[in-house]
Design a protein around this motif. Sequence first.
Motif, PDB file in Angstrom:
ATOM      1  N   ALA A 139      60.093  -8.441  -8.802  1.00  0.00           N
ATOM      2  CA  ALA A 139      58.930  -9.329  -8.822  1.00  0.00           C
ATOM      3  C   ALA A 139      59.354 -10.712  -9.280  1.00  0.00           C
ATOM      4  N   GLY A 140      58.723 -11.702  -8.720  1.00  0.00           N
ATOM      5  CA  GLY A 140      58.858 -13.078  -9.175  1.00  0.00           C
ATOM      6  C   GLY A 140      57.534 -13.467  -9.807  1.00  0.00           C
ATOM      7  N   VAL A 141      57.583 -13.935 -11.038  1.00  0.00           N
ATOM      8  CA  VAL A 141      56.352 -14.280 -11.755  1.00  0.00           C
ATOM      9  C   VAL A 141      56.466 -15.692 -12.322  1.00  0.00           C
ATOM     10  N   THR A 142      55.317 -16.285 -12.619  1.00  0.00           N
ATOM     11  CA  THR A 142      55.322 -17.595 -13.252  1.00  0.00           C
ATOM     12  C   THR A 142      55.904 -17.465 -14.653  1.00  0.00           C
ATOM     13  N   LYS A 143      56.390 -18.573 -15.183  1.00  0.00           N
ATOM     14  CA  LYS A 143      57.080 -18.539 -16.471  1.00  0.00           C
ATOM     15  C   LYS A 143      56.171 -18.190 -17.638  1.00  0.00           C
ATOM     16  N   ASP A 144      54.857 -18.311 -17.465  1.00  0.00           N
ATOM     17  CA  ASP A 144      53.943 -17.978 -18.561  1.00  0.00           C
ATOM     18  C   ASP A 144      53.493 -16.515 -18.533  1.00  0.00           C
ATOM     19  N   GLU A 145      53.973 -15.734 -17.576  1.00  0.00           N
ATOM     20  CA  GLU A 145      53.609 -14.319 -17.454  1.00  0.00           C
ATOM     21  C   GLU A 145      54.399 -13.480 -18.460  1.00  0.00           C
ATOM     22  N   MET A 169      51.101 -15.019 -13.385  1.00  0.00           N
ATOM     23  CA  MET A 169      50.757 -14.656 -12.031  1.00  0.00           C
ATOM     24  C   MET A 169      51.996 -14.144 -11.300  1.00  0.00           C
ATOM     25  N   ILE A 170      51.787 -13.123 -10.523  1.00  0.00           N
ATOM     26  CA  ILE A 170      52.865 -12.574  -9.707  1.00  0.00           C
ATOM     27  C   ILE A 170      52.942 -13.402  -8.427  1.00  0.00           C
ATOM     28  N   LYS A 171      54.127 -13.915  -8.128  1.00  0.00           N
ATOM     29  CA  LYS A 171      54.312 -14.694  -6.904  1.00  0.00           C
ATOM     30  C   LYS A 171      54.651 -13.789  -5.724  1.00  0.00           C
ATOM     31  N   PHE A 172      55.450 -12.739  -5.991  1.00  0.00           N
ATOM     32  CA  PHE A 172      55.800 -11.789  -4.939  1.00  0.00           C
ATOM     33  C   PHE A 172      56.254 -10.485  -5.567  1.00  0.00           C
ATOM     34  N   LEU A 173      56.187  -9.434  -4.762  1.00  0.00           N
ATOM     35  CA  LEU A 173      56.626  -8.109  -5.181  1.00  0.00           C
ATOM     36  C   LEU A 173      57.411  -7.505  -4.030  1.00  0.00           C
ATOM     37  N   LEU A 174      58.601  -7.012  -4.329  1.00  0.00           N
ATOM     38  CA  LEU A 174      59.460  -6.413  -3.307  1.00  0.00           C
ATOM     39  C   LEU A 174      59.853  -5.004  -3.728  1.00  0.00           C
ATOM     40  N   LEU A 175      59.912  -4.086  -2.775  1.00  0.00           N
ATOM     41  CA  LEU A 175      60.482  -2.762  -2.976  1.00  0.00           C
ATOM     42  C   LEU A 175      61.673  -2.670  -2.040  1.00  0.00           C
ATOM     43  N   VAL A 176      62.819  -2.361  -2.606  1.00  0.00           N
ATOM     44  CA  VAL A 176      64.074  -2.384  -1.860  1.00  0.00           C
ATOM     45  C   VAL A 176      64.837  -1.098  -2.158  1.00  0.00           C
ATOM     46  N   ASN A 177      65.511  -0.541  -1.157  1.00  0.00           N
ATOM     47  CA  ASN A 177      66.332   0.631  -1.444  1.00  0.00           C
ATOM     48  C   ASN A 177      67.692   0.193  -1.990  1.00  0.00           C
ATOM     49  N   LYS A 178      68.500   1.154  -2.425  1.00  0.00           N
ATOM     50  CA  LYS A 178      69.777   0.818  -3.064  1.00  0.00           C
ATOM     51  C   LYS A 178      70.797   0.221  -2.098  1.00  0.00           C
ATOM     52  N   HIS A 179      70.493   0.265  -0.800  1.00  0.00           N
ATOM     53  CA  HIS A 179      71.371  -0.332   0.207  1.00  0.00           C
ATOM     54  C   HIS A 179      70.948  -1.759   0.550  1.00  0.00           C
ATOM     55  N   GLY A 180      69.899  -2.231  -0.107  1.00  0.00           N
ATOM     56  CA  GLY A 180      69.435  -3.593   0.118  1.00  0.00           C
ATOM     57  C   GLY A 180      68.436  -3.754   1.245  1.00  0.00           C
ATOM     58  N   LYS A 217      66.355 -12.213   0.856  1.00  0.00           N
ATOM     59  CA  LYS A 217      67.758 -11.819   1.027  1.00  0.00           C
ATOM     60  C   LYS A 217      68.589 -12.222  -0.188  1.00  0.00           C
ATOM     61  N   GLU A 218      68.363 -13.414  -0.680  1.00  0.00           N
ATOM     62  CA  GLU A 218      69.100 -13.925  -1.833  1.00  0.00           C
ATOM     63  C   GLU A 218      68.781 -13.109  -3.093  1.00  0.00           C
ATOM     64  N   LEU A 219      67.505 -12.829  -3.318  1.00  0.00           N
ATOM     65  CA  LEU A 219      67.099 -12.096  -4.517  1.00  0.00           C
ATOM     66  C   LEU A 219      67.555 -10.647  -4.489  1.00  0.00           C
ATOM     67  N   ILE A 220      67.504 -10.042  -3.331  1.00  0.00           N
ATOM     68  CA  ILE A 220      67.978  -8.661  -3.205  1.00  0.00           C
ATOM     69  C   ILE A 220      69.462  -8.595  -3.550  1.00  0.00           C
ATOM     70  N   GLY A 221      70.228  -9.550  -3.040  1.00  0.00           N
ATOM     71  CA  GLY A 221      71.656  -9.606  -3.360  1.00  0.00           C
ATOM     72  C   GLY A 221      71.902  -9.774  -4.845  1.00  0.00           C
ATOM     73  N   ILE A 222      71.152 -10.640  -5.488  1.00  0.00           N
ATOM     74  CA  ILE A 222      71.307 -10.878  -6.927  1.00  0.00           C
ATOM     75  C   ILE A 222      71.021  -9.602  -7.715  1.00  0.00           C
ATOM     76  N   CYS A 223      69.904  -8.949  -7.411  1.00  0.00           N
ATOM     77  CA  CYS A 223      69.493  -7.763  -8.170  1.00  0.00           C
ATOM     78  C   CYS A 223      70.433  -6.579  -7.959  1.00  0.00           C
ATOM     79  N   LEU A 224      70.886  -6.381  -6.735  1.00  0.00           N
ATOM     80  CA  LEU A 224      71.774  -5.248  -6.460  1.00  0.00           C
ATOM     81  C   LEU A 224      73.154  -5.424  -7.085  1.00  0.00           C
ATOM     82  N   LYS A 225      73.597  -6.667  -7.229  1.00  0.00           N
ATOM     83  CA  LYS A 225      74.931  -6.919  -7.776  1.00  0.00           C
ATOM     84  C   LYS A 225      74.979  -6.844  -9.302  1.00  0.00           C
TER      85      LYS A 225
END
Length: 143
Positions: free
Chosen positions: A69-75, A1-12, A33-41
Motif C-alpha cells: 500500500a502507498g499511503v499519505t505521510k500522515d497515515e 489516506m490510502i493512495k493505492f493497494l496492490l496484491l502481488v504473488n511472490k513471483h512479482g 512495476k517499480e514498487l513490486i521490484g522494491i518490495c520483492l528485493k
Amino acid sequence: MIKFLLLVNKHGQLRISKHYQYMEKEDKQRLEKELIGICLKRGDKKSSFLEYQDFVLIYRCYVDLFFIAGVTKDENEIAIYEFFHLILETLDKYFPKLSEVDIQFNLDKVHMILDEMIINGNIVETSPVRILAPIQLLDTAKR
C-alpha cells in the motif's frame, strides 16, 4: 489516506490493483512495476515501511502473497500494516483455505470485498461479518 493497494504473488505478478487517486495508465504501470521490484528485493530483516516519493510504502508478506500500500505521510503505518491482516482474514473467511487461485478466478468478489472495506482511500469497515454480508447475500440470490 490510502493512495493505492496492490496484491502481488511472490513471483512479482500483480493480482489486484486498486488506486484511490487518479494517475495516468502508463504512470500507474511504471509505478506498480517499480514498487513490486522494491518490495520483492527487500529481505525479511528490513523494515516493511519506507518513504517513497510523496508517500509511505507499506508492505507485508503472507506465504505467497505480498500486500503493498502507498499511503499519505500522515497515515498511521501500523494501522495499515494490521489492515493487511484484516484483508487476509476476511478473504480467508470467504474463501476457505485461501490461495492465489481463489483470487485469480474471483477477482470480482475480491474487488467487492475491498470496496466494502475502503472507500475513496479511507478505511470504512473493519468487521468481517459486515464486510461479507452483502457479498453472501448476492451469493444466495444467485442460487
